[in-house]
Scaffold this active site. Structure first.
Site, PDB file in Angstrom:
ATOM      1  N   HIS A  55     -18.844-190.471 -27.734  1.00  9.88           N
ATOM      2  CA  HIS A  55     -20.052-190.918 -27.038  1.00  9.88           C
ATOM      3  C   HIS A  55     -20.840-189.731 -26.540  1.00  9.88           C
ATOM      4  O   HIS A  55     -20.284-188.707 -26.169  1.00  9.88           O
ATOM      5  CB  HIS A  55     -19.702-191.866 -25.889  1.00  9.88           C
ATOM      6  CG  HIS A  55     -18.655-191.346 -24.946  1.00  9.88           C
ATOM      7  ND1 HIS A  55     -17.301-191.373 -25.240  1.00  9.88           N
ATOM      8  CD2 HIS A  55     -18.765-190.779 -23.727  1.00  9.88           C
ATOM      9  CE1 HIS A  55     -16.627-190.850 -24.223  1.00  9.88           C
ATOM     10  NE2 HIS A  55     -17.488-190.478 -23.304  1.00  9.88           N
ATOM     11  N   HIS A  60     -23.464-188.695 -23.692  1.00  9.87           N
ATOM     12  CA  HIS A  60     -24.083-189.044 -22.412  1.00  9.87           C
ATOM     13  C   HIS A  60     -25.520-188.514 -22.414  1.00  9.87           C
ATOM     14  O   HIS A  60     -25.731-187.336 -22.724  1.00  9.87           O
ATOM     15  CB  HIS A  60     -23.373-188.349 -21.244  1.00  9.87           C
ATOM     16  CG  HIS A  60     -21.954-188.766 -21.012  1.00  9.87           C
ATOM     17  ND1 HIS A  60     -21.596-189.674 -20.042  1.00  9.87           N
ATOM     18  CD2 HIS A  60     -20.792-188.378 -21.594  1.00  9.87           C
ATOM     19  CE1 HIS A  60     -20.272-189.824 -20.027  1.00  9.87           C
ATOM     20  NE2 HIS A  60     -19.757-189.049 -20.966  1.00  9.87           N
TER      21      HIS A  60
HETATM   22  P1  5GP Z   1     -16.132-189.732 -20.620  1.00 10.87           P
HETATM   23  O1  5GP Z   1     -15.568-189.375 -19.288  1.00 10.87           O
HETATM   24  O2  5GP Z   1     -15.091-190.290 -21.566  1.00 10.87           O
HETATM   25  O3  5GP Z   1     -16.975-188.657 -21.242  1.00 10.87           O
HETATM   26  O4  5GP Z   1     -17.183-190.889 -20.336  1.00 10.87           O
HETATM   27  C1  5GP Z   1     -16.845-192.228 -20.325  1.00 10.87           C
HETATM   28  C2  5GP Z   1     -17.996-192.936 -19.637  1.00 10.87           C
HETATM   29  O5  5GP Z   1     -17.902-194.316 -19.935  1.00 10.87           O
HETATM   30  C3  5GP Z   1     -17.979-192.802 -18.119  1.00 10.87           C
HETATM   31  O6  5GP Z   1     -19.202-192.224 -17.679  1.00 10.87           O
HETATM   32  C4  5GP Z   1     -17.806-194.241 -17.620  1.00 10.87           C
HETATM   33  O7  5GP Z   1     -18.547-194.524 -16.461  1.00 10.87           O
HETATM   34  C5  5GP Z   1     -18.277-195.059 -18.818  1.00 10.87           C
HETATM   35  N1  5GP Z   1     -17.618-196.347 -18.957  1.00 10.87           N
HETATM   36  C6  5GP Z   1     -16.276-196.588 -18.945  1.00 10.87           C
HETATM   37  N2  5GP Z   1     -16.016-197.890 -19.108  1.00 10.87           N
HETATM   38  C7  5GP Z   1     -17.235-198.496 -19.251  1.00 10.87           C
HETATM   39  C8  5GP Z   1     -17.636-199.859 -19.447  1.00 10.87           C
HETATM   40  O8  5GP Z   1     -16.830-200.789 -19.536  1.00 10.87           O
HETATM   41  N3  5GP Z   1     -18.972-200.093 -19.530  1.00 10.87           N
HETATM   42  C9  5GP Z   1     -19.903-199.097 -19.433  1.00 10.87           C
HETATM   43  N4  5GP Z   1     -21.186-199.448 -19.537  1.00 10.87           N
HETATM   44  N5  5GP Z   1     -19.560-197.815 -19.257  1.00 10.87           N
HETATM   45  C10 5GP Z   1     -18.251-197.519 -19.149  1.00 10.87           C
END
Ligand code: 5GP
Ligand code: ZN
Length: 114
Positions: A100, A102
């Site tokens: 993903h 951001h």
């Molecule tokens: P990472 O830390 O893996 O780079 O980012 C994961 C992101 O996914 C986090 O910013 C978190 O808030 C978001 N996230 C996790 N679970 C969900 C969800 O069920 N729905 C949405 N919309 N975002 C999520």
């Protein structure tokens, strides 16, 4: 094997606020925003992390960047600017194991690591 959180979002099994969707890419608001605008852009293909991106995914990754720029124009944060972050693995702080991107925008993002 059970689908990951983002595959469940793609399937509509977990609700999300969609910002963009086509047959290959989905963008939706982050549930825990770190900025006034915090959008996640994901390939619908389950790619675990940046490390799993293959030669066959090159076009898709390029397309994701084009969609990011399209979202920036549509949501009108193109002029003020924004930041795109991809966390990878343990030290990168990746929590969801589905690639993903951001997008953070809507205020001066302040502290920079680099
Ligand atoms: P990472 O830390 O893996 O780079 O980012 C994961 C992101 O996914 C986090 O910013 C978190 O808030 C978001 N996230 C996790 N679970 C969900 C969800 O069920 N729905 C949405 N919309 N975002 C999520
Ligand atoms: Zn997935």
């Amino acid at each position: 094997m059970e689908d990951c959180t983002f595959c469940k979002i793609i399937k509509g099994e977990i609700p999300s606020t969609k910002v963009y969707e086509d047959d290959e890419v989905l963008a939706f608001n982050d549930i825990n925003p770190a900025a006034p605008i915090h959008i996640l852009v994901i390939p619908k293909k389950h790619i675990k992390s940046l490390l799993e991106v293959d030669k066959e995914d090159e076009r898709l990754i390029g397309k994701i960047y084009r969609i990011i720029n399209q979202i920036a124009e549509e949501k009108k944060f193109d002029k003020n600017g924004f930041r795109v972050i991809v966390n990878c693995g343990k030290d990168g702080g990746q929590e969801v194991e589905h690639l993903h991107f951001h997008i953070l925008a809507g205020k001066p993002l302040g502290e920079k690591i680099i």
